[in-house]
Write a protein that holds these residues in place. Structure first.
Motif, short mmCIF file in Angstrom:
data_model
loop_
_atom_site.label_atom_id
_atom_site.label_comp_id
_atom_site.label_asym_id
_atom_site.label_seq_id
_atom_site.Cartn_x
_atom_site.Cartn_y
_atom_site.Cartn_z
N PHE A 14 0.84 -1.21 0.00
CA PHE A 14 0.00 0.00 0.00
C PHE A 14 0.87 1.25 0.00
CE2 PHE A 14 -2.07 3.46 2.28
CZ PHE A 14 -3.18 3.65 1.48
N LYS A 15 1.91 1.26 0.83
CA LYS A 15 2.81 2.42 0.87
C LYS A 15 3.41 2.67 -0.51
CE LYS A 15 4.33 2.35 5.68
NZ LYS A 15 5.49 2.15 6.56
N ARG A 16 3.87 1.61 -1.16
CA ARG A 16 4.47 1.75 -2.49
C ARG A 16 3.45 2.24 -3.51
NH1 ARG A 16 7.13 -3.35 -5.52
NH2 ARG A 16 4.98 -3.79 -6.08
N ALA A 17 2.27 1.64 -3.49
CA ALA A 17 1.22 2.02 -4.46
C ALA A 17 0.75 3.46 -4.22
CB ALA A 17 0.05 1.05 -4.37
N PHE A 18 0.60 3.84 -2.96
CA PHE A 18 0.13 5.20 -2.66
C PHE A 18 1.18 6.23 -3.07
CE2 PHE A 18 -1.03 8.79 0.08
CZ PHE A 18 -2.36 8.91 -0.26
N ARG A 19 2.44 5.90 -2.87
CA ARG A 19 3.53 6.79 -3.29
C ARG A 19 3.50 6.96 -4.82
NH1 ARG A 19 7.21 4.55 -0.06
NH2 ARG A 19 7.75 3.02 -1.62
N LYS A 25 2.11 13.56 -10.27
CA LYS A 25 1.28 14.77 -10.24
C LYS A 25 0.78 15.17 -11.63
CE LYS A 25 3.28 16.56 -5.99
NZ LYS A 25 2.64 15.55 -5.25
N VAL A 26 1.58 14.97 -12.65
CA VAL A 26 1.16 15.34 -14.01
C VAL A 26 -0.06 14.50 -14.42
CG1 VAL A 26 1.84 15.35 -16.44
CG2 VAL A 26 3.44 16.10 -14.69
N ALA A 27 -0.01 13.20 -14.16
CA ALA A 27 -1.14 12.34 -14.51
C ALA A 27 -2.39 12.73 -13.72
CB ALA A 27 -0.80 10.87 -14.25
N ASN A 28 -2.22 13.08 -12.45
CA ASN A 28 -3.37 13.48 -11.64
C ASN A 28 -3.97 14.79 -12.13
OD1 ASN A 28 -3.25 11.20 -10.02
ND2 ASN A 28 -1.88 12.17 -8.56
N VAL A 29 -3.14 15.73 -12.56
CA VAL A 29 -3.64 17.00 -13.10
C VAL A 29 -4.38 16.73 -14.42
CG1 VAL A 29 -2.95 19.21 -14.11
CG2 VAL A 29 -1.96 18.46 -11.94
N ILE A 30 -3.84 15.85 -15.24
CA ILE A 30 -4.51 15.51 -16.50
C ILE A 30 -5.88 14.89 -16.23
CG2 ILE A 30 -4.43 13.95 -18.49
CD1 ILE A 30 -1.38 14.48 -18.55
N LYS A 106 -3.40 -1.96 -4.36
CA LYS A 106 -3.62 -1.08 -5.51
C LYS A 106 -5.00 -0.44 -5.44
CE LYS A 106 -1.42 -0.58 -8.75
NZ LYS A 106 -0.51 0.52 -9.07
N VAL A 107 -6.01 -1.23 -5.12
CA VAL A 107 -7.37 -0.70 -5.03
C VAL A 107 -7.47 0.35 -3.93
CG1 VAL A 107 -9.75 -1.30 -4.44
CG2 VAL A 107 -8.47 -2.74 -6.01
N LEU A 108 -6.91 0.05 -2.76
CA LEU A 108 -6.99 0.98 -1.63
C LEU A 108 -6.18 2.25 -1.89
CD1 LEU A 108 -6.72 -1.52 1.34
CD2 LEU A 108 -8.76 -0.28 0.59
N ALA A 109 -5.06 2.15 -2.58
CA ALA A 109 -4.22 3.32 -2.85
C ALA A 109 -4.86 4.23 -3.90
CB ALA A 109 -2.83 2.88 -3.30
N GLU A 110 -5.54 3.64 -4.88
CA GLU A 110 -6.13 4.45 -5.95
C GLU A 110 -7.52 4.98 -5.60
OE1 GLU A 110 -5.90 2.06 -9.48
OE2 GLU A 110 -3.71 2.06 -9.45
N ALA A 111 -8.15 4.42 -4.60
CA ALA A 111 -9.52 4.82 -4.24
C ALA A 111 -9.64 6.30 -3.84
CB ALA A 111 -10.06 3.92 -3.14
N PRO A 112 -8.75 6.86 -3.01
CA PRO A 112 -8.93 8.26 -2.62
C PRO A 112 -8.85 9.23 -3.81
CG PRO A 112 -7.40 7.20 -1.12
CD PRO A 112 -7.66 6.24 -2.24
N ILE A 113 -7.92 9.01 -4.72
CA ILE A 113 -7.80 9.88 -5.89
C ILE A 113 -9.03 9.73 -6.78
CG2 ILE A 113 -6.47 10.34 -7.99
CD1 ILE A 113 -4.97 11.23 -5.55
N GLY A 114 -9.45 8.48 -6.99
CA GLY A 114 -10.66 8.24 -7.80
C GLY A 114 -11.89 8.88 -7.19
N ALA A 115 -12.02 8.78 -5.87
CA ALA A 115 -13.17 9.38 -5.20
C ALA A 115 -13.12 10.91 -5.29
CB ALA A 115 -13.20 8.94 -3.73
#
Length: 132
Positions: A14-19, A25-30, A106-115
């Motif tokens: 989880f730590k690795r996936a969340f990092r 940041k570029v992908a998140n802004v896109i 992977k699911v838990l790390a990506e969930a906050p950004i997706g939400a």
């Protein structure tokens, strides 16, 4: 069988996936720009009221929203898969972790950004089209 227990595996993965998720940041802004743009486009196309035709428009809009969000999630996975595959295959061949802890992390790390992205999209689309 991995030496570390499943919860230790999950925590470390989880730590690795969340990092990875928060570090790109570029992908998140896109992704944010995609969500805002899509909401503004849908808001320009749809104006809903309480008539019979508006009910059909509402169904069409909700279908487009579901398909669009699904495509965004799939596109994210497809872009990440080639890089991830090499790392995961190497780690799994060394028996470092199991498949379930990897998947859950992977699911838990990506969930906050997706939400958060869905919240931005919903917060824009709701007043723009009149979803009451």
């Amino acid at each position: 069988r991995p030496e570390a227990g499943p919860f230790t595996q999950l925590r470390l993965l989880f730590k690795r996936a969340f990092r990875e998720v928060t570090g790109n940041k570029v992908a998140n802004v896109i992704k944010l720009v995609q969500q805002v743009s899509t909401a503004l486009i849908y808001g320009g196309i749809y104006t809903l009221s309480n008539t019979q035709s508006s009910i059909q428009d509402r169904l069409g809009l909700l279908s487009l929203m579901a398909i669009g969000n699904t495509n965004l999630a799939i596109a994210t996975t497809i872009r990440a898969f080639p890089k991830e595959k090499t790392i995961v295959m190497s780690d799994r061949s060394k028996n470092i972790y199991g498949a379930l802890p990897y998947f859950l992390s992977k699911v838990l790390a990506e969930a906050p950004i997706g939400a958060a992205l869905s919240l931005v999209f919903g917060g824009l689309i709701y007043p723009l089209v009149g979803l009451q």
